[in-house]
Scaffold this motif. Structure first.
Motif, PDB file in Angstrom:
ATOM      1  N   LEU A   1     -38.337  14.670 134.064  1.00 40.64           N
ATOM      2  CA  LEU A   1     -39.642  14.866 133.417  1.00 40.64           C
ATOM      3  C   LEU A   1     -39.549  15.807 132.227  1.00 40.64           C
ATOM      4  CD1 LEU A   1     -42.000  15.047 136.515  1.00 40.64           C
ATOM      5  CD2 LEU A   1     -41.839  13.216 134.836  1.00 40.64           C
ATOM      6  N   LYS A   2     -38.724  16.857 132.344  1.00 46.55           N
ATOM      7  CA  LYS A   2     -38.545  17.768 131.197  1.00 46.55           C
ATOM      8  C   LYS A   2     -37.909  17.035 130.026  1.00 46.55           C
ATOM      9  CE  LYS A   2     -38.302  22.214 133.545  1.00 46.55           C
ATOM     10  NZ  LYS A   2     -37.469  23.387 133.856  1.00 46.55           N
ATOM     11  N   LYS A   3     -36.921  16.189 130.319  1.00 46.88           N
ATOM     12  CA  LYS A   3     -36.274  15.425 129.256  1.00 46.88           C
ATOM     13  C   LYS A   3     -37.272  14.458 128.617  1.00 46.88           C
ATOM     14  CE  LYS A   3     -32.441  12.281 128.436  1.00 46.88           C
ATOM     15  NZ  LYS A   3     -33.147  11.093 128.013  1.00 46.88           N
ATOM     16  N   ASP A   4     -38.057  13.764 129.449  1.00 48.37           N
ATOM     17  CA  ASP A   4     -39.071  12.854 128.912  1.00 48.37           C
ATOM     18  C   ASP A   4     -40.108  13.607 128.082  1.00 48.37           C
ATOM     19  OD1 ASP A   4     -37.811  10.760 130.148  1.00 48.37           O
ATOM     20  OD2 ASP A   4     -39.236  10.625 131.824  1.00 48.37           O
ATOM     21  N   ASN A   5     -40.501  14.781 128.549  1.00 46.97           N
ATOM     22  CA  ASN A   5     -41.468  15.602 127.826  1.00 46.97           C
ATOM     23  C   ASN A   5     -40.917  16.006 126.459  1.00 46.97           C
ATOM     24  OD1 ASN A   5     -43.761  17.070 127.304  1.00 46.97           O
ATOM     25  ND2 ASN A   5     -43.102  18.845 128.478  1.00 46.97           N
ATOM     26  N   PHE A   6     -39.647  16.407 126.427  1.00 51.77           N
ATOM     27  CA  PHE A   6     -39.017  16.781 125.157  1.00 51.77           C
ATOM     28  C   PHE A   6     -38.964  15.583 124.217  1.00 51.77           C
ATOM     29  CE2 PHE A   6     -35.185  17.207 122.538  1.00 51.77           C
ATOM     30  CZ  PHE A   6     -35.511  18.368 121.854  1.00 51.77           C
TER      31      PHE A   6
ATOM     32  N   ASN B   1     -61.037   3.685  98.761  1.00 48.54           N
ATOM     33  CA  ASN B   1     -60.630   4.953  98.173  1.00 48.54           C
ATOM     34  C   ASN B   1     -59.918   5.863  99.187  1.00 48.54           C
ATOM     35  OD1 ASN B   1     -61.704   4.250  95.738  1.00 48.54           O
ATOM     36  ND2 ASN B   1     -63.704   5.169  96.164  1.00 48.54           N
ATOM     37  N   ASP B   2     -59.882   5.464 100.480  1.00 45.15           N
ATOM     38  CA  ASP B   2     -59.287   6.304 101.531  1.00 45.15           C
ATOM     39  C   ASP B   2     -57.954   5.714 101.990  1.00 45.15           C
ATOM     40  OD1 ASP B   2     -61.469   8.015 101.540  1.00 45.15           O
ATOM     41  OD2 ASP B   2     -62.558   6.802 103.017  1.00 45.15           O
ATOM     42  N   PHE B   3     -57.234   6.545 102.711  1.00 46.27           N
ATOM     43  CA  PHE B   3     -55.983   6.110 103.318  1.00 46.27           C
ATOM     44  C   PHE B   3     -56.182   5.992 104.831  1.00 46.27           C
ATOM     45  CE2 PHE B   3     -54.404   7.969  99.405  1.00 46.27           C
ATOM     46  CZ  PHE B   3     -53.493   7.012  99.008  1.00 46.27           C
ATOM     47  N   GLU B   4     -55.619   4.963 105.390  1.00 50.82           N
ATOM     48  CA  GLU B   4     -55.673   4.802 106.843  1.00 50.82           C
ATOM     49  C   GLU B   4     -54.284   5.094 107.394  1.00 50.82           C
ATOM     50  OE1 GLU B   4     -55.933   1.065 109.804  1.00 50.82           O
ATOM     51  OE2 GLU B   4     -57.562   1.187 108.358  1.00 50.82           O
ATOM     52  N   LEU B   5     -54.246   5.927 108.415  1.00 52.36           N
ATOM     53  CA  LEU B   5     -52.967   6.270 109.036  1.00 52.36           C
ATOM     54  C   LEU B   5     -52.673   5.270 110.147  1.00 52.36           C
ATOM     55  CD1 LEU B   5     -53.310  10.138 109.349  1.00 52.36           C
ATOM     56  CD2 LEU B   5     -52.177   8.834 107.576  1.00 52.36           C
ATOM     57  N   VAL B   6     -51.482   4.731 110.123  1.00 56.97           N
ATOM     58  CA  VAL B   6     -51.053   3.810 111.169  1.00 56.97           C
ATOM     59  C   VAL B   6     -50.025   4.543 112.020  1.00 56.97           C
ATOM     60  CG1 VAL B   6     -49.988   1.589 111.680  1.00 56.97           C
ATOM     61  CG2 VAL B   6     -51.423   1.863 109.639  1.00 56.97           C
ATOM     62  N   MET B   7     -50.390   4.816 113.269  1.00 59.49           N
ATOM     63  CA  MET B   7     -49.497   5.552 114.173  1.00 59.49           C
ATOM     64  C   MET B   7     -48.615   4.547 114.912  1.00 59.49           C
ATOM     65  SD  MET B   7     -50.347   8.696 113.762  1.00 59.49           S
ATOM     66  CE  MET B   7     -49.802   9.596 115.148  1.00 59.49           C
ATOM     67  N   PRO B   8     -47.352   4.878 115.116  1.00 66.08           N
ATOM     68  CA  PRO B   8     -46.492   3.980 115.892  1.00 66.08           C
ATOM     69  C   PRO B   8     -46.924   3.947 117.353  1.00 66.08           C
ATOM     70  CG  PRO B   8     -45.324   5.992 115.328  1.00 66.08           C
ATOM     71  CD  PRO B   8     -46.649   6.041 114.628  1.00 66.08           C
ATOM     72  N   LYS B   9     -46.760   2.796 117.969  1.00 67.13           N
ATOM     73  CA  LYS B   9     -47.150   2.654 119.369  1.00 67.13           C
ATOM     74  C   LYS B   9     -46.026   3.201 120.265  1.00 67.13           C
ATOM     75  CE  LYS B   9     -50.013  -1.347 118.589  1.00 67.13           C
ATOM     76  NZ  LYS B   9     -50.253  -2.754 118.890  1.00 67.13           N
ATOM     77  N   PRO B  10     -46.391   3.980 121.264  1.00 62.29           N
ATOM     78  CA  PRO B  10     -45.337   4.517 122.151  1.00 62.29           C
ATOM     79  C   PRO B  10     -44.794   3.434 123.081  1.00 62.29           C
ATOM     80  CG  PRO B  10     -47.496   5.221 122.916  1.00 62.29           C
ATOM     81  CD  PRO B  10     -47.701   4.508 121.617  1.00 62.29           C
ATOM     82  N   ASP B  11     -43.487   3.513 123.395  1.00 64.45           N
ATOM     83  CA  ASP B  11     -42.864   2.534 124.287  1.00 64.45           C
ATOM     84  C   ASP B  11     -42.996   2.949 125.750  1.00 64.45           C
ATOM     85  OD1 ASP B  11     -41.834   2.583 121.739  1.00 64.45           O
ATOM     86  OD2 ASP B  11     -39.766   2.428 122.343  1.00 64.45           O
ATOM     87  N   ILE B  12     -43.288   4.209 125.983  1.00 59.88           N
ATOM     88  CA  ILE B  12     -43.281   4.745 127.346  1.00 59.88           C
ATOM     89  C   ILE B  12     -44.682   4.722 127.924  1.00 59.88           C
ATOM     90  CG2 ILE B  12     -42.789   6.777 128.726  1.00 59.88           C
ATOM     91  CD1 ILE B  12     -40.755   7.585 126.624  1.00 59.88           C
ATOM     92  N   LYS B  13     -44.775   4.251 129.155  1.00 62.68           N
ATOM     93  CA  LYS B  13     -46.052   4.290 129.856  1.00 62.68           C
ATOM     94  C   LYS B  13     -46.127   5.605 130.620  1.00 62.68           C
ATOM     95  CE  LYS B  13     -46.310  -0.671 130.542  1.00 62.68           C
ATOM     96  NZ  LYS B  13     -46.348  -1.756 131.528  1.00 62.68           N
TER      97      LYS B  13
END
Length: 126
Positions: free
Chosen positions: A63-68, A90-102
């Motif tokens: 869990l510590k490794k996953d947390n890091f 006139n604005d910018f939209e931020l596209v965040m990457p989707k996490p692979d971990i559930k």
């Protein structure tokens, strides 16, 4: 003439002395057996606790490794290198990457499988 009972008294005394020795020996044997059973139960519970501690320590390290790793991914995603920007008007939209971990709320406790001999022993002694 008086009846002499000395042989019978000696036989009865020897029999009582033998009976006393048998009772003492049986009592000592019962004490030794109950002590041995108690020591074995304490030892097996200590061994089981050690196994559970090792499993929990391994889970904690994982869990510590996953947390890091998750913190590192968040830092990358919020940094300028990780942000993908799309211009919307006139604005910018931020596209965040989707996490692979559930991420789950609960951690499943792994069951320790005890040998059948110990399961039978616990069933008849507890």
């Amino acid at each position: 003439m008086a009846y002499n009972n000395t042989n019978r008294d000696k036989l009865q005394d020897n029999w009582m002395e033998g009976l006393k020795r048998v009772v003492i020996a049986m009592s000592l044997l019962a004490i030794l057996i109950s002590s041995g059973v108690s020591i074995y139960q304490q030892w097996s519970s200590l061994r089981d606790a050690r196994e559970r501690n090792k499993i929990m320590e391994n889970e904690m390290k994982k869990l510590k490794k996953d947390n890091f790793d998750l913190k590192r991914r968040i830092e990358y995603a919020t940094s300028s290198a990780g942000l993908a920007r799309k211009k919307v008007g006139n604005d910018f939209e931020l596209v965040m990457p989707k996490p692979d971990i559930k991420i789950t709320d609960s951690i499943e406790e792994k069951e320790i499988v005890k040998p059948y001999v110990i399961q039978w022993w616990e069933m008849f002694t507890k």
